[in-house]
Design an enzyme around this catalytic site. Sequence first.
Site, PDB file in Angstrom:
ATOM      1  N   VAL A  83     -26.333 -34.488 -14.677  1.00 51.32           N
ATOM      2  CA  VAL A  83     -27.638 -34.069 -14.179  1.00 51.32           C
ATOM      3  C   VAL A  83     -28.105 -32.771 -14.847  1.00 51.32           C
ATOM      4  O   VAL A  83     -29.184 -32.275 -14.566  1.00 51.32           O
ATOM      5  CB  VAL A  83     -27.621 -33.938 -12.628  1.00 51.32           C
ATOM      6  CG1 VAL A  83     -27.414 -35.304 -11.983  1.00 51.32           C
ATOM      7  CG2 VAL A  83     -26.560 -32.950 -12.153  1.00 51.32           C
TER       8      VAL A  83
ATOM      9  N   HIS B 132     -28.137 -40.761 -13.467  1.00 50.06           N
ATOM     10  CA  HIS B 132     -27.890 -40.182 -12.142  1.00 50.06           C
ATOM     11  C   HIS B 132     -28.879 -39.067 -11.813  1.00 50.06           C
ATOM     12  O   HIS B 132     -28.615 -38.236 -10.950  1.00 50.06           O
ATOM     13  CB  HIS B 132     -26.446 -39.675 -12.031  1.00 50.06           C
ATOM     14  CG  HIS B 132     -25.429 -40.782 -11.975  1.00 50.06           C
ATOM     15  ND1 HIS B 132     -24.079 -40.582 -12.166  1.00 50.06           N
ATOM     16  CD2 HIS B 132     -25.570 -42.108 -11.723  1.00 50.06           C
ATOM     17  CE1 HIS B 132     -23.433 -41.745 -12.053  1.00 50.06           C
ATOM     18  NE2 HIS B 132     -24.314 -42.681 -11.797  1.00 50.06           N
TER      19      HIS B 132
ATOM     20  N   CYS C 253     -43.530 -31.968   0.716  1.00 49.38           N
ATOM     21  CA  CYS C 253     -43.772 -32.624  -0.579  1.00 49.38           C
ATOM     22  C   CYS C 253     -45.177 -32.270  -1.051  1.00 49.38           C
ATOM     23  O   CYS C 253     -46.133 -32.356  -0.270  1.00 49.38           O
ATOM     24  CB  CYS C 253     -43.623 -34.139  -0.402  1.00 49.38           C
ATOM     25  SG  CYS C 253     -44.293 -35.092  -1.777  1.00 49.38           S
TER      26      CYS C 253
ATOM     27  N   CYS D  87     -47.378 -35.720  -0.510  1.00 46.43           N
ATOM     28  CA  CYS D  87     -47.665 -36.336   0.793  1.00 46.43           C
ATOM     29  C   CYS D  87     -47.394 -35.407   1.976  1.00 46.43           C
ATOM     30  O   CYS D  87     -47.615 -35.788   3.122  1.00 46.43           O
ATOM     31  CB  CYS D  87     -46.861 -37.635   0.956  1.00 46.43           C
ATOM     32  SG  CYS D  87     -45.102 -37.359   1.316  1.00 46.43           S
TER      33      CYS D  87
ATOM     34  N   ASN E 261     -11.956 -38.581 -24.725  1.00 48.64           N
ATOM     35  CA  ASN E 261     -11.712 -37.923 -23.444  1.00 48.64           C
ATOM     36  C   ASN E 261     -10.560 -36.938 -23.598  1.00 48.64           C
ATOM     37  O   ASN E 261      -9.778 -37.026 -24.542  1.00 48.64           O
ATOM     38  CB  ASN E 261     -11.369 -38.986 -22.386  1.00 48.64           C
ATOM     39  CG  ASN E 261     -11.662 -38.523 -20.963  1.00 48.64           C
ATOM     40  OD1 ASN E 261     -11.470 -37.370 -20.615  1.00 48.64           O
ATOM     41  ND2 ASN E 261     -12.138 -39.438 -20.130  1.00 48.64           N
TER      42      ASN E 261
ATOM     43  N   ALA F 277     -13.682 -32.289 -25.806  1.00 46.67           N
ATOM     44  CA  ALA F 277     -14.888 -32.873 -26.413  1.00 46.67           C
ATOM     45  C   ALA F 277     -15.414 -32.026 -27.566  1.00 46.67           C
ATOM     46  O   ALA F 277     -15.886 -32.571 -28.572  1.00 46.67           O
ATOM     47  CB  ALA F 277     -15.961 -33.056 -25.345  1.00 46.67           C
TER      48      ALA F 277
HETATM   49  C1  BJW Z   1     -13.017 -33.771 -20.620  1.00 44.93           C
HETATM   50  C2  BJW Z   1     -12.980 -32.397 -20.706  1.00 44.93           C
HETATM   51  C3  BJW Z   1     -13.199 -31.875 -21.974  1.00 44.93           C
HETATM   52  C4  BJW Z   1     -12.577 -32.845 -18.688  1.00 44.93           C
HETATM   53  N1  BJW Z   1     -13.434 -32.709 -23.000  1.00 44.93           N
HETATM   54  N2  BJW Z   1     -13.254 -34.578 -21.649  1.00 44.93           N
HETATM   55  C5  BJW Z   1     -16.233 -50.812  -5.437  1.00 44.93           C
HETATM   56  C6  BJW Z   1     -16.343 -51.386  -6.696  1.00 44.93           C
HETATM   57  C7  BJW Z   1     -17.436 -51.139  -7.502  1.00 44.93           C
HETATM   58  C8  BJW Z   1     -18.428 -50.283  -7.077  1.00 44.93           C
HETATM   59  C9  BJW Z   1     -18.314 -49.710  -5.830  1.00 44.93           C
HETATM   60  C10 BJW Z   1     -17.234 -49.970  -5.017  1.00 44.93           C
HETATM   61  N3  BJW Z   1     -17.400 -49.275  -3.863  1.00 44.93           N
HETATM   62  C11 BJW Z   1     -18.547 -48.563  -3.943  1.00 44.93           C
HETATM   63  C12 BJW Z   1     -19.112 -48.818  -5.148  1.00 44.93           C
HETATM   64  C13 BJW Z   1     -20.366 -48.250  -5.681  1.00 44.93           C
HETATM   65  C14 BJW Z   1     -20.274 -46.767  -5.977  1.00 44.93           C
HETATM   66  C15 BJW Z   1     -18.944 -46.437  -6.678  1.00 44.93           C
HETATM   67  O1  BJW Z   1     -18.783 -46.531  -7.869  1.00 44.93           O
HETATM   68  N4  BJW Z   1     -17.971 -45.969  -5.922  1.00 44.93           N
HETATM   69  C16 BJW Z   1     -16.654 -45.653  -6.500  1.00 44.93           C
HETATM   70  C17 BJW Z   1     -16.178 -44.335  -5.960  1.00 44.93           C
HETATM   71  C18 BJW Z   1     -15.739 -46.826  -6.276  1.00 44.93           C
HETATM   72  N5  BJW Z   1     -21.381 -46.520  -6.898  1.00 44.93           N
HETATM   73  C19 BJW Z   1     -22.593 -46.282  -6.447  1.00 44.93           C
HETATM   74  O2  BJW Z   1     -22.846 -46.207  -5.248  1.00 44.93           O
HETATM   75  C20 BJW Z   1     -23.673 -46.170  -7.491  1.00 44.93           C
HETATM   76  N6  BJW Z   1     -24.738 -47.071  -7.182  1.00 44.93           N
HETATM   77  C21 BJW Z   1     -24.552 -48.396  -7.244  1.00 44.93           C
HETATM   78  O3  BJW Z   1     -23.475 -48.908  -7.521  1.00 44.93           O
HETATM   79  O4  BJW Z   1     -25.705 -49.120  -6.992  1.00 44.93           O
HETATM   80  C22 BJW Z   1     -25.591 -50.559  -6.987  1.00 44.93           C
HETATM   81  C23 BJW Z   1     -25.665 -51.170  -8.367  1.00 44.93           C
HETATM   82  C24 BJW Z   1     -25.095 -52.396  -8.590  1.00 44.93           C
HETATM   83  C25 BJW Z   1     -25.154 -52.987  -9.854  1.00 44.93           C
HETATM   84  C26 BJW Z   1     -25.818 -52.367 -10.883  1.00 44.93           C
HETATM   85  C27 BJW Z   1     -26.400 -51.161 -10.632  1.00 44.93           C
HETATM   86  C28 BJW Z   1     -26.299 -50.553  -9.396  1.00 44.93           C
HETATM   87  C29 BJW Z   1     -24.250 -44.758  -7.519  1.00 44.93           C
HETATM   88  C30 BJW Z   1     -23.261 -43.749  -8.026  1.00 44.93           C
HETATM   89  C31 BJW Z   1     -23.853 -42.353  -7.957  1.00 44.93           C
HETATM   90  C32 BJW Z   1     -22.863 -41.304  -8.415  1.00 44.93           C
HETATM   91  N7  BJW Z   1     -23.399 -40.019  -8.143  1.00 44.93           N
HETATM   92  C33 BJW Z   1     -22.677 -38.842  -8.614  1.00 44.93           C
HETATM   93  C34 BJW Z   1     -23.442 -37.577  -8.106  1.00 44.93           C
HETATM   94  C35 BJW Z   1     -24.713 -37.400  -8.939  1.00 44.93           C
HETATM   95  C36 BJW Z   1     -25.398 -36.138  -8.672  1.00 44.93           C
HETATM   96  C37 BJW Z   1     -24.528 -34.929  -8.957  1.00 44.93           C
HETATM   97  O5  BJW Z   1     -24.196 -34.642 -10.126  1.00 44.93           O
HETATM   98  O6  BJW Z   1     -24.169 -34.269  -8.001  1.00 44.93           O
HETATM   99  O7  BJW Z   1     -22.602 -38.817 -10.035  1.00 44.93           O
HETATM  100  S1  BJW Z   1     -20.956 -38.816  -8.133  1.00 44.93           S
HETATM  101  C38 BJW Z   1     -20.360 -38.075  -9.613  1.00 44.93           C
HETATM  102  O8  BJW Z   1     -19.501 -39.002 -10.328  1.00 44.93           O
HETATM  103  C39 BJW Z   1     -21.594 -37.871 -10.505  1.00 44.93           C
HETATM  104  C40 BJW Z   1     -21.062 -38.255 -11.849  1.00 44.93           C
HETATM  105  O9  BJW Z   1     -22.132 -38.577 -12.702  1.00 44.93           O
HETATM  106  C41 BJW Z   1     -20.159 -39.402 -11.535  1.00 44.93           C
HETATM  107  C42 BJW Z   1     -19.151 -39.714 -12.603  1.00 44.93           C
HETATM  108  O10 BJW Z   1     -18.269 -38.636 -12.792  1.00 44.93           O
HETATM  109  P1  BJW Z   1     -17.731 -38.308 -14.259  1.00 44.93           P
HETATM  110  O11 BJW Z   1     -18.847 -37.851 -15.108  1.00 44.93           O
HETATM  111  O12 BJW Z   1     -16.918 -39.435 -14.757  1.00 44.93           O
HETATM  112  O13 BJW Z   1     -16.836 -37.020 -13.958  1.00 44.93           O
HETATM  113  P2  BJW Z   1     -15.311 -36.912 -13.482  1.00 44.93           P
HETATM  114  O14 BJW Z   1     -15.111 -35.545 -12.927  1.00 44.93           O
HETATM  115  O15 BJW Z   1     -14.936 -38.033 -12.620  1.00 44.93           O
HETATM  116  O16 BJW Z   1     -14.475 -37.042 -14.815  1.00 44.93           O
HETATM  117  C43 BJW Z   1     -14.488 -36.031 -15.798  1.00 44.93           C
HETATM  118  C44 BJW Z   1     -13.823 -36.576 -17.040  1.00 44.93           C
HETATM  119  O17 BJW Z   1     -13.980 -35.639 -18.076  1.00 44.93           O
HETATM  120  C45 BJW Z   1     -12.311 -36.828 -16.884  1.00 44.93           C
HETATM  121  O18 BJW Z   1     -12.014 -38.113 -17.426  1.00 44.93           O
HETATM  122  C46 BJW Z   1     -11.662 -35.730 -17.720  1.00 44.93           C
HETATM  123  O19 BJW Z   1     -10.479 -36.159 -18.379  1.00 44.93           O
HETATM  124  C47 BJW Z   1     -12.744 -35.462 -18.738  1.00 44.93           C
HETATM  125  N8  BJW Z   1     -12.736 -34.095 -19.242  1.00 44.93           N
HETATM  126  N9  BJW Z   1     -12.683 -31.900 -19.430  1.00 44.93           N
HETATM  127  C48 BJW Z   1     -13.427 -34.072 -22.771  1.00 44.93           C
HETATM  128  N10 BJW Z   1     -13.163 -30.551 -22.175  1.00 44.93           N
END
Ligand code: BJW
Length: 225
Positions: free
Chosen positions: A90, A106, A133, A136, A198, A216
Site C-alpha cells: 500500500v 490491496h 465523506c 456524501c 525472496n 531484494a
Molecule cells: C524479504 C526481505 C528482503 C523480508 N528482501 N524479501 C483459504 C484459502 C484461500 C483463501 C482464503 C482462505 N481463507 C480465507 C481466504 C481469503 C483470504 C486469505 O488469503 N486468507 C489467508 C490468511 C488464508 N484473502 C482475502 O480475504 C482476500 N480477498 C479475497 O480472497 O477475496 C475473494 C477473491 C476470490 C477469488 C479471486 C479474488 C478474490 C483479501 C486479502 C487482503 C489482504 N490485506 C492485507 C492488508 C492490506 C492493507 C495493509 O497493508 O494493511 O494485505 S493483509 C497483508 O498480507 C497485506 C499484504 O499485502 C498481504 C501479503 O503479505 P506479504 O506482502 O506477503 O508480506 P509478508 O509479511 O507475509 O511476507 C514478507 C515476505 O518478504 C517474506 O516472504 C519474507 O521472507 C520476505 N522478505 N525481508 C526480500 N529484505
Amino acid sequence: MDKIVILTGAGISAESGLGTFRDKDGLWTRYPIEDVATPEGFARNPALVQDFYNQRRAQAATAQPNAAHRALARLQAEHPGEVVIVTQNVDALHEAGGAKGVIHMHGELARALCNACAHRWDAPEVMAPGTPCPACAAPTVRPDVVWFGEMPYRMDEVFAHLGQADLFAAIGTSGNVYPAAGFVQEAAMAGAHTVELNLEPSSTVSDFAETRFGPASSIMPDWVD
Ligand code: BJW
C-alpha cells in the site's frame, strides 16, 4: 512481444524501513490481524484502525525507494509495454522509484474511501474516525486498503495479464494471502516461466520453476541485469 508480470510484497519495501507483516517483529506480531485488517475490526474499533494506518502513512511518507524498486523500474523502461507490476503493498515506493502503471491490488495508504458511497480521494496525513465523506457526508471514511474478506482491486485485469504471461516473478511475498498466492499457478498454467525472489523460501516456493534468495536490494538488480 513478451509479457512479464511481476508481483511484489512487503519484502521489497523492507530495506526502505517499512515493516513486513509476518516476519519476526512483523506488523502482525504487534497488531492482531482481526483487529486492524478486517471490516469487522474497523466496525468494532475505528479509532484503533485509523491510528494503525495513520502511523503507517506517516512512516511511508518519509520512506525512500531502494535498489530493488529502482531495478524493477529499469526493467520496465528497458522493455516498453511488456512489464506489468502488481503490488500487494500500500506504499508508493514503486512509483517513487520510477515505475509506471502499478496495479495496487490491496489499495493505497495515501487514499481514502467512503464505505457508504465508494467515493475515493487523497487521504489527509491523519484520518480521524467519523470524518464526513466529502461526497456524501456519511461518517464512514476509511483508508482505501483491502482487508481480509474484501475483494482485491482490478482482479479481472490481473488475471488477464497472468493468462498471457511469458514470465512471472514474485518478489518479497510470503505466499500466505490469496488470491495473490495463487498467481504463480495461474501464470504457470499459461506457460510462463516462474521465478521467486525472496529473503527465504515462501509458502508457495514449490510452485516456482526458479528461485533466488537474498535481500531484494541485491538480488533484484542482479536478476534484472
Ligand atoms: C524479504 C526481505 C528482503 C523480508 N528482501 N524479501 C483459504 C484459502 C484461500 C483463501 C482464503 C482462505 N481463507 C480465507 C481466504 C481469503 C483470504 C486469505 O488469503 N486468507 C489467508 C490468511 C488464508 N484473502 C482475502 O480475504 C482476500 N480477498 C479475497 O480472497 O477475496 C475473494 C477473491 C476470490 C477469488 C479471486 C479474488 C478474490 C483479501 C486479502 C487482503 C489482504 N490485506 C492485507 C492488508 C492490506 C492493507 C495493509 O497493508 O494493511 O494485505 S493483509 C497483508 O498480507 C497485506 C499484504 O499485502 C498481504 C501479503 O503479505 P506479504 O506482502 O506477503 O508480506 P509478508 O509479511 O507475509 O511476507 C514478507 C515476505 O518478504 C517474506 O516472504 C519474507 O521472507 C520476505 N522478505 N525481508 C526480500 N529484505
